[in-house]
Design a protein around this motif. Structure first.
Motif, PDB file in Angstrom:
ATOM      1  N   VAL A 113      41.724  35.532  38.559  1.00 21.22           N
ATOM      2  CA  VAL A 113      40.815  36.206  37.630  1.00 21.22           C
ATOM      3  C   VAL A 113      41.561  37.277  36.831  1.00 21.22           C
ATOM      4  O   VAL A 113      41.153  37.635  35.730  1.00 21.22           O
ATOM      5  N   GLU A 114      42.698  37.721  37.374  1.00 20.45           N
ATOM      6  CA  GLU A 114      43.516  38.703  36.652  1.00 20.45           C
ATOM      7  C   GLU A 114      44.078  38.091  35.358  1.00 20.45           C
ATOM      8  O   GLU A 114      44.456  38.803  34.432  1.00 20.45           O
ATOM      9  N   ASP A 115      44.168  36.743  35.305  1.00 17.65           N
ATOM     10  CA  ASP A 115      44.735  36.070  34.114  1.00 17.65           C
ATOM     11  C   ASP A 115      43.722  35.982  32.968  1.00 17.65           C
ATOM     12  O   ASP A 115      44.093  35.689  31.832  1.00 17.65           O
ATOM     13  N   LEU A 116      42.449  36.142  33.251  1.00 16.65           N
ATOM     14  CA  LEU A 116      41.433  35.917  32.214  1.00 16.65           C
ATOM     15  C   LEU A 116      41.428  37.055  31.198  1.00 16.65           C
ATOM     16  O   LEU A 116      41.421  38.241  31.559  1.00 16.65           O
ATOM     17  N   THR A 117      41.399  36.681  29.916  1.00 16.84           N
ATOM     18  CA  THR A 117      41.335  37.690  28.860  1.00 16.84           C
ATOM     19  C   THR A 117      39.886  38.168  28.715  1.00 16.84           C
ATOM     20  O   THR A 117      38.958  37.519  29.215  1.00 16.84           O
ATOM     21  N   LEU A 118      39.700  39.253  27.983  1.00 18.93           N
ATOM     22  CA  LEU A 118      38.333  39.761  27.791  1.00 18.93           C
ATOM     23  C   LEU A 118      37.472  38.736  27.048  1.00 18.93           C
ATOM     24  O   LEU A 118      36.281  38.587  27.328  1.00 18.93           O
ATOM     25  N   ASP A 119      38.087  37.995  26.113  1.00 22.90           N
ATOM     26  CA  ASP A 119      37.338  36.952  25.394  1.00 22.90           C
ATOM     27  C   ASP A 119      36.914  35.839  26.350  1.00 22.90           C
ATOM     28  O   ASP A 119      35.806  35.298  26.261  1.00 22.90           O
ATOM     29  N   SER A 154      32.898  34.958  42.566  1.00 27.11           N
ATOM     30  CA  SER A 154      33.295  35.471  43.878  1.00 27.11           C
ATOM     31  C   SER A 154      34.696  36.089  43.818  1.00 27.11           C
ATOM     32  O   SER A 154      34.965  37.113  44.451  1.00 27.11           O
ATOM     33  N   SER A 155      35.575  35.455  43.026  1.00 24.70           N
ATOM     34  CA  SER A 155      36.940  35.994  42.924  1.00 24.70           C
ATOM     35  C   SER A 155      36.947  37.333  42.197  1.00 24.70           C
ATOM     36  O   SER A 155      37.799  38.181  42.452  1.00 24.70           O
ATOM     37  N   PHE A 156      35.989  37.528  41.293  1.00 19.42           N
ATOM     38  CA  PHE A 156      35.879  38.840  40.639  1.00 19.42           C
ATOM     39  C   PHE A 156      35.413  39.912  41.627  1.00 19.42           C
ATOM     40  O   PHE A 156      35.965  41.004  41.669  1.00 19.42           O
ATOM     41  N   VAL A 157      34.384  39.613  42.420  1.00 17.84           N
ATOM     42  CA  VAL A 157      33.819  40.678  43.273  1.00 17.84           C
ATOM     43  C   VAL A 157      34.693  40.966  44.498  1.00 17.84           C
ATOM     44  O   VAL A 157      34.477  41.948  45.200  1.00 17.84           O
ATOM     45  N   SER A 158      35.696  40.103  44.731  1.00 20.31           N
ATOM     46  CA  SER A 158      36.532  40.261  45.926  1.00 20.31           C
ATOM     47  C   SER A 158      37.497  41.438  45.801  1.00 20.31           C
ATOM     48  O   SER A 158      38.010  41.725  44.720  1.00 20.31           O
ATOM     49  N   LEU A 159      37.800  42.038  46.958  1.00 18.56           N
ATOM     50  CA  LEU A 159      38.847  43.073  47.006  1.00 18.56           C
ATOM     51  C   LEU A 159      40.209  42.508  46.585  1.00 18.56           C
ATOM     52  O   LEU A 159      41.112  43.246  46.246  1.00 18.56           O
ATOM     53  N   LEU A 160      40.315  41.162  46.623  1.00 20.77           N
ATOM     54  CA  LEU A 160      41.570  40.522  46.212  1.00 20.77           C
ATOM     55  C   LEU A 160      41.758  40.556  44.697  1.00 20.77           C
ATOM     56  O   LEU A 160      42.837  40.248  44.198  1.00 20.77           O
ATOM     57  N   ASN A 161      40.691  40.891  43.957  1.00 20.14           N
ATOM     58  CA  ASN A 161      40.790  41.041  42.500  1.00 20.14           C
ATOM     59  C   ASN A 161      41.543  42.339  42.198  1.00 20.14           C
ATOM     60  O   ASN A 161      41.043  43.432  42.459  1.00 20.14           O
ATOM     61  N   LYS A 162      42.733  42.200  41.632  1.00 20.24           N
ATOM     62  CA  LYS A 162      43.568  43.390  41.400  1.00 20.24           C
ATOM     63  C   LYS A 162      43.541  43.838  39.933  1.00 20.24           C
ATOM     64  O   LYS A 162      44.420  44.588  39.497  1.00 20.24           O
ATOM     65  N   ARG A 163      42.554  43.402  39.164  1.00 14.67           N
ATOM     66  CA  ARG A 163      42.459  43.862  37.772  1.00 14.67           C
ATOM     67  C   ARG A 163      42.328  45.388  37.768  1.00 14.67           C
ATOM     68  O   ARG A 163      41.656  45.955  38.617  1.00 14.67           O
ATOM     69  N   GLU A 164      42.897  46.005  36.769  1.00 15.16           N
ATOM     70  CA  GLU A 164      42.819  47.470  36.679  1.00 15.16           C
ATOM     71  C   GLU A 164      41.917  47.904  35.527  1.00 15.16           C
ATOM     72  O   GLU A 164      41.739  49.086  35.285  1.00 15.16           O
ATOM     73  N   ASP A 165      41.335  46.917  34.804  1.00 15.05           N
ATOM     74  CA  ASP A 165      40.471  47.288  33.670  1.00 15.05           C
ATOM     75  C   ASP A 165      39.022  47.413  34.128  1.00 15.05           C
ATOM     76  O   ASP A 165      38.748  47.536  35.330  1.00 15.05           O
TER      77      ASP A 165
END
Ligand SMILES: Cc1cc2nc3c(=O)[nH]c(=O)nc-3n(C[C@H](O)[C@H](O)[C@H](O)COP(=O)(O)O)c2cc1C
Length: 358
Positions: A113-119, A154-165
């Motif tokens: 999910v870290e690879d997904l752009t805002l668009d 689910s991958s977004f809400v997980s603690l494994l999601n390391k996005r910083e935005d």
């Protein structure tokens, strides 16, 4: 028994508190259209007396995945409408589980999910909302966002999601895609339409969510106007391929795990949501009406989710009610159904087949 008594929430009156949980069947056709077999399967569970049927994970995106049921285009609506009508005519209500999945190869590589752009995130949200609008139009009584196991939400809400935005960083950020979808669905579907979700109460993977995080995420979703929350567990591919590894085993708990092994998760989340009065569905080896009744009486869930036992025997409720347990095809929790799922074959119960061939 309270489990067999009617219950009202939102726009729904259920004739009892038993829910047939979503179960991918691979019975849709190559393009994802509803087939007669799929209609018959759901009509039969409705005839068996289930209060609420939640239709299997149904794709909201255009990416090809043969035999996965779809709702990403208006062309799928007539088939879905026919199925909802068959279920309604047989006396049950029906929700549909909406699924979005990131790209994943059979080698095990999975898009992050870290690879997904805002668009791209904007597009995911739109796909969910458009699908929800179609679901309401075809007559589903509710929609369910698939926020469990290893899929996009689910991958977004997980603690494994390391996005910083804004779509990561803390519980609020990690939940944002889901809370945004709930908010827009509410605007588009109206105040009196039932919006549900399913979450893994615990991910059972190193570095993933435990009940501590899912309580917070559940509250953030509920505050946006969620009408029911279904509690699953595990199912993370970080622990293996689809539904392998310990996390996978917890999603479809095998015979070595105790009956009702995930009730502590629905209990914990129900307590967290009690001020908001959001009904919670328990699941995971709830193998009898008695156990379901006990869970409800002890205040550990509002509704009882059953998946494999109702695949094994569509008359699971009636046969127990009528003291015909010897006629019941019991689920052995052997996961032969899951093995078929993993081979993309029609999902059937091996115990039921053995009985038929006798
Ligand atoms: C073959 C198979 C397919 C499943 N498909 C889904 C699905 O589409 N969506 C979902 O949230 N859970 C799915 N599940 C999980 C079930 O809904 C349920 O949570 C799990 O089987 C535990 O309940 P049970 O012990 O009553 O079977 C599936 C389970 C199996 C065995």
């Amino acid at each position: 028994m309270k489990i067999l008594s009617p219950v009202d929430f939102k726009n729904l009156r259920l004739k009892n508190r038993i829910v047939w949980l979503p179960m991918v069947s691979w019975l849709a056709d190559e393009e994802g259209f509803v087939t007669d077999e799929l209609i018959a399967r759901h009509q039969r569970r409705a005839e068996g007396g289930v209060g609420l049927i939640i239709l299997e994970a149904t794709g909201v995106l255009a990416r090809k995945s043969p035999k996965l049921l779809r709702i990403n285009d208006d062309k799928y609506m007539p088939g879905l409408e026919k199925m909802v009508q068959a279920v309604h005519n047989a006396g049950s209500k029906m929700s549909v589980q909406l699924i979005h999945y990131v790209k994943q190869a059979t080698s095990g590589w999975k898009q992050k999910v870290e690879d997904l752009t805002l668009d791209e995130i904007k597009e995911v949200k739109k796909e969910f909302v458009d699908a929800a609008v179609r679901a309401k139009k075809v007559g589903f009584d509710a929609i369910e966002l698939h926020v469990a196991h290893s899929y996009t939400l689910s991958s977004f809400v997980s603690l494994l999601n390391k996005r910083e935005d804004e779509y990561g960083h803390n519980s609020k950020g990690r939940s944002k895609i889901v809370t945004d979808i709930i908010e827009t669905c509410r605007e588009r579907l109206g105040d009196d339409y039932c919006i549900g979700a399913r979450i893994s109460g615990e991910e059972f993977v190193t570095g993933g969510n435990t009940l501590k995080q899912t309580k917070v995420i559940s509250r953030l979703m509920a505050e946006k106007g969620l009408d029911y929350l279904s509690i699953s567990a595990g199912g993370k591919t970080e622990d293996g391929r689809w539904y392998t590894g310990y996390s996978g085993t917890r999603a479809m708990p095998t015979s070595n795990l105790p009956n009702g092994c995930h009730v502590y998760l629905s209990k914990g989340i129900r307590e967290e949501l009690s001020p908001l009065r959001v009904p919670v569905i328990a699941s995971g080896k709830i193998n009898s009406l008695e156990l379901g009744e006990q869970i409800i009486q002890e205040g550990k869930a509002d509704l009882i989710g059953v998946s494999r036992p109702l695949l094994a025997d569509p008359d699971w409720i009636l046969k127990q009610q009528e003291n015909r347990k010897k006629d019941l095809v019991p689920c052995m929790y052997c996961n032969a159904c899951l093995e078929r799922d993993q081979r993309w074959e029609p999902v059937e119960c091996i115990e039921a087949e053995k009985r038929q061939s006798k």
